[in-house]
Design a protein around this motif. Structure first.
Motif, mmCIF file in Angstrom:
data_model
loop_
_atom_site.group_PDB
_atom_site.id
_atom_site.type_symbol
_atom_site.label_atom_id
_atom_site.label_comp_id
_atom_site.label_asym_id
_atom_site.label_seq_id
_atom_site.Cartn_x
_atom_site.Cartn_y
_atom_site.Cartn_z
ATOM 1 N N ALA A 133 -2.037 -10.192 4.511
ATOM 2 C CA ALA A 133 -1.711 -8.945 3.815
ATOM 3 C C ALA A 133 -2.792 -7.898 4.053
ATOM 4 O O ALA A 133 -3.983 -8.179 3.935
ATOM 5 N N LEU A 161 0.867 -3.456 2.427
ATOM 6 C CA LEU A 161 1.020 -2.840 1.111
ATOM 7 C C LEU A 161 0.390 -1.454 1.192
ATOM 8 O O LEU A 161 -0.659 -1.292 1.810
ATOM 9 N N ALA A 162 1.029 -0.469 0.562
ATOM 10 C CA ALA A 162 0.500 0.892 0.606
ATOM 11 C C ALA A 162 0.111 1.333 -0.792
ATOM 12 O O ALA A 162 0.880 1.177 -1.732
ATOM 13 N N PHE A 163 -1.088 1.860 -0.914
ATOM 14 C CA PHE A 163 -1.550 2.371 -2.203
ATOM 15 C C PHE A 163 -2.062 3.784 -1.964
ATOM 16 O O PHE A 163 -3.109 3.975 -1.355
ATOM 17 N N GLU A 189 -9.903 4.664 -13.435
ATOM 18 C CA GLU A 189 -10.376 3.445 -12.798
ATOM 19 C C GLU A 189 -11.218 3.834 -11.598
ATOM 20 O O GLU A 189 -10.892 4.767 -10.869
ATOM 21 N N ASP A 244 -13.003 -0.822 -8.697
ATOM 22 C CA ASP A 244 -12.079 -1.666 -9.456
ATOM 23 C C ASP A 244 -10.725 -1.747 -8.759
ATOM 24 O O ASP A 244 -10.078 -2.806 -8.740
ATOM 25 N N LYS A 254 -11.169 -4.174 -5.835
ATOM 26 C CA LYS A 254 -11.347 -5.566 -6.242
ATOM 27 C C LYS A 254 -10.042 -6.149 -6.786
ATOM 28 O O LYS A 254 -9.759 -7.334 -6.616
ATOM 29 N N ASN A 255 -9.259 -5.301 -7.449
ATOM 30 C CA ASN A 255 -7.981 -5.771 -7.968
ATOM 31 C C ASN A 255 -7.013 -6.124 -6.848
ATOM 32 O O ASN A 255 -6.366 -7.171 -6.889
ATOM 33 N N ALA A 274 -7.991 -9.158 -5.168
ATOM 34 C CA ALA A 274 -7.661 -10.353 -5.953
ATOM 35 C C ALA A 274 -6.193 -10.755 -5.796
ATOM 36 O O ALA A 274 -5.821 -11.891 -6.085
ATOM 37 N N MET A 275 -5.357 -9.830 -5.338
ATOM 38 C CA MET A 275 -3.944 -10.164 -5.079
ATOM 39 C C MET A 275 -3.783 -10.935 -3.772
ATOM 40 O O MET A 275 -2.661 -11.267 -3.388
ATOM 41 N N GLY A 276 -4.871 -11.156 -3.066
ATOM 42 C CA GLY A 276 -4.796 -11.914 -1.823
ATOM 43 C C GLY A 276 -4.778 -11.048 -0.578
ATOM 44 O O GLY A 276 -4.494 -11.537 0.514
#
Lengths: 312, 312, 312
Positions: free
Chosen positions: C51, C79-81, C92, C96, C99-100, C103-105
């Motif tokens: 990912a 994945l797009a952010f 935020e 953060d 790191k979040n 943490a989703m892989g």
């Protein structure tokens, strides 16, 4: 508008810009293939490794999702570019945007634009291996909507359109859906087409040539086999083309009562999104004669057929 | 709120709307499967060819990404519809939006909505083969957050919750996270639950039945095994429910010093996004007792378990 | 700026933050592999199941699409952010957020940020298995643009840069593209670099050390083998750094006439998006000496090479 042909030298479809004057065999072949996909068949190998970009200069989430689903079922990679909100393209022409994404290796473009002929103009500048699909340009055309409507009609009423009484109701003047439906209906041999709406919303540009034109909704519905309702954009009121939503509903809103003027097995269609309570009542939209969700369902299949024909 | 059951006639999960009163076996089976996925196992065949739509009427990028990643690891095709910004759905009901995307062949919907019960209402209108996952509705429920919190807790403290002292701190009144955690904790046999916050942020609607309720943070922390912190929305100040962020931090902010009141091996949880320096200090958030990133990690696994159970 | 190395203890690339002082072998190996991908080879197994997140704190649709296409051709899940519009991350920190999602892989991050050094700062906090790609930070660096430019130059002029006369024209002061090009050109042995623009748009921070600096466009073009044009941001006028677009075009706009001062087989480059009629004329942008679309095409290949090197 440039005169770019959507066919190659051998008469094969290269782009899909319009259904107007499409050879009947070409249109029928697309519908046959769409019917195959509508029966649930996927074909993930057809476009495996092929990149398709939805390039929307005017937003439309539903049409975009339908194309995206079609592309997924054919195994394509999809890129989405919402050019209506992108700040990076400020000052960049639509053509530069297209040529750039094309240079990234994208072979298929699904394009919506507010201007008549904009997609044809872009098609004229595309590389030989690139295919453009018009997902709606100005008031001109929305050919995949025309295809899905024909597929839906054929499923409901059979392939012979010559004896069908078809009523198209509402804001035909500003509707690319109506134009593509009219294009397709003529190609497929429909001859009894009634066009109905207030004078301010009917076109006088040849769009309705050969149609029976009336401002009387009851007359248009009388004995109709098919009732195609159009969305009333709220901006038509601001433009003074419609006095009020209430008046419009009274004169051109499809109610259960009114629908009884059509044949008992008449079918009702609407391209969505609906203004419930304006051009159509809940009881009709959700009633047994409504094909509205069937249209949406067929939309994916119709778009698969076009993507396969252009890029497969 | 409609009374649509989330179970079918055989008691199998059909939708995931809430963890409230879920049969313990059902909840435990989901956690067991989530644990399997948390260990890194993918299962790309499970949802290959299946279309899932994230349909967010209220924006939440992180929850959407977590579901998207879960769907990817199960091999699903994902469509994203940000209904909070879509201009095309102006005037269209949430129900019409759902039914339209469902008609495109989408089988699973991950839905967030600002209204209590909105997802249950949509579930009542879904086709038999369609599954809805509540990704947060109003203040009511956020069941996958409840699941991931239980998974995280089980990994840290074992499966027997009966003796754990669990403190839930902050704005419980407006928190769907707290409600889903409480639902799940009760199903799994937790009996020592402390609810703590200012009176203005504690619910009096039965949510806290059976909990020890206190406004004294020190009392709530005393000997606690688990400290679940909640996010303080800044709008609570505008609403006059909290006097200032400084006051809130003084009374209910978790500092290293304060955390010493809990057991030495107490764990700290937070659903994110954190307001660092308000409800939680950096040294706690990033400290050795924090499970906050583990929660995020488990979120993907928990969502995989639910997607598999509903659509696999 | 933190001093996080982008190399691991064995000297292998762990992140891609900058091309500055990159070992020549490392840079050449990336270019060789990019050349392989530019020839049309996909490698869907390389990142299958991996990912990657495009995490853009500053919007850039074209760069994002290029990375997305590169990731697709390597088989990755994307994945797009768009952190520039996400309302959920209000308050935020970028850290953060990173790191979040980590943490989703998610293992790879493609990051754009308006601040110099922001990506290096995030890289310092990433987990050992996580790789960050700088997709542009402040004015500092845009290393994949540097790579694609070198690839394009190598295809056009061969691998020996030592005798090439290279002119870089325009707003070098604010340009991360220019800086990454300069970094890469030096590593690859270019020695005849001319930097040209108005005094207000040339940096005095060491960026141009070793370059021949001039304000005279004609002088910079004289006998040049390569002309690299830069985009003029319209805000430079508002800042008073440029008097008018007309003046800028007169002094630093590349016309067919002016290009004749360069060698007959000189090539023209531009990172896009272009301000046609300002820094470059249509006839040059679309002319036979232009490599502009080739640059875009090579962008996907260069990004594939980097993704493979970091995550493969």
């Amino acid at each position: 508008m440039p005169t770019t042909s959507q066919y190659d030298a051998q008469g094969r479809l290269r782009h899909l810009l319009t259904l107007q004057d499409m050879p009947r065999d070409t249109l029928t072949a697309l519908l046959d293939r769409a019917q195959h996909f509508a029966e649930g068949h996927d074909a993930r190998h057809v476009l495996a490794g092929t990149a398709i970009c939805t390039l929307f200069f005017e937003p439309s989430t539903r049409t975009r999702l339908s194309f995206q689903r079609a592309a997924q079922r054919l195994g394509a990679d999809v890129l989405a570019f919402d050019a209506s909100t992108s700040s990076t393209t400020k000052g960049e022409t639509a053509l530069d945007t297209l040529k750039n994404i094309e240079a990234m290796g994208v072979r298929g473009f699904v394009i919506r634009h507010k201007d008549d002929g904009a997609v044809a103009e872009l098609a004229a500048a595309a590389n030989p291996g690139t295919a453009l699909l018009n997902a709606g340009d100005g008031r001109s055309a929305h050919p995949t909507q025309g295809l899905l409507d024909m597929l839906t009609l054929r499923q409901a009423k059979g392939a012979d359109f010559s004896t069908l009484k078809i009523a198209i109701i509402g804001d035909i003047k500003h509707s690319r859906v109506a134009r593509s439906d009219l294009h397709a209906l003529r190609v497929l041999g429909a001859t009894h087409i009634r066009a109905c709406g207030p004078a301010s919303l009917l076109p006088d540009d040849g769009t309705l040539d050969g149609c029976h034109v009336t401002h009387d909704f009851d007359e248009a519905l009388d004995g109709a086999d098919v009732v195609m309702m159009l969305r009333l954009q709220r901006e038509r009121m601001e433009q003074g083309l419609v006095s009020s939503l209430e008046d419009y509903h009274r004169d051109y809103g499809l109610s259960v009562q009114r629908l009884k003027r059509a044949t008992a097995d008449a079918v009702v269609m609407h391209p969505g999104p609906m203004n419930r309570g304006v051009e159509i009542d809940d009881a009709v939209a959700d009633g047994s004669q409504s094909l509205i969700l069937k249209q949406v369902n067929n939309g994916v299949a119709a778009r698969m057929a076009v993507l396969e024909a252009l890029l497969g």
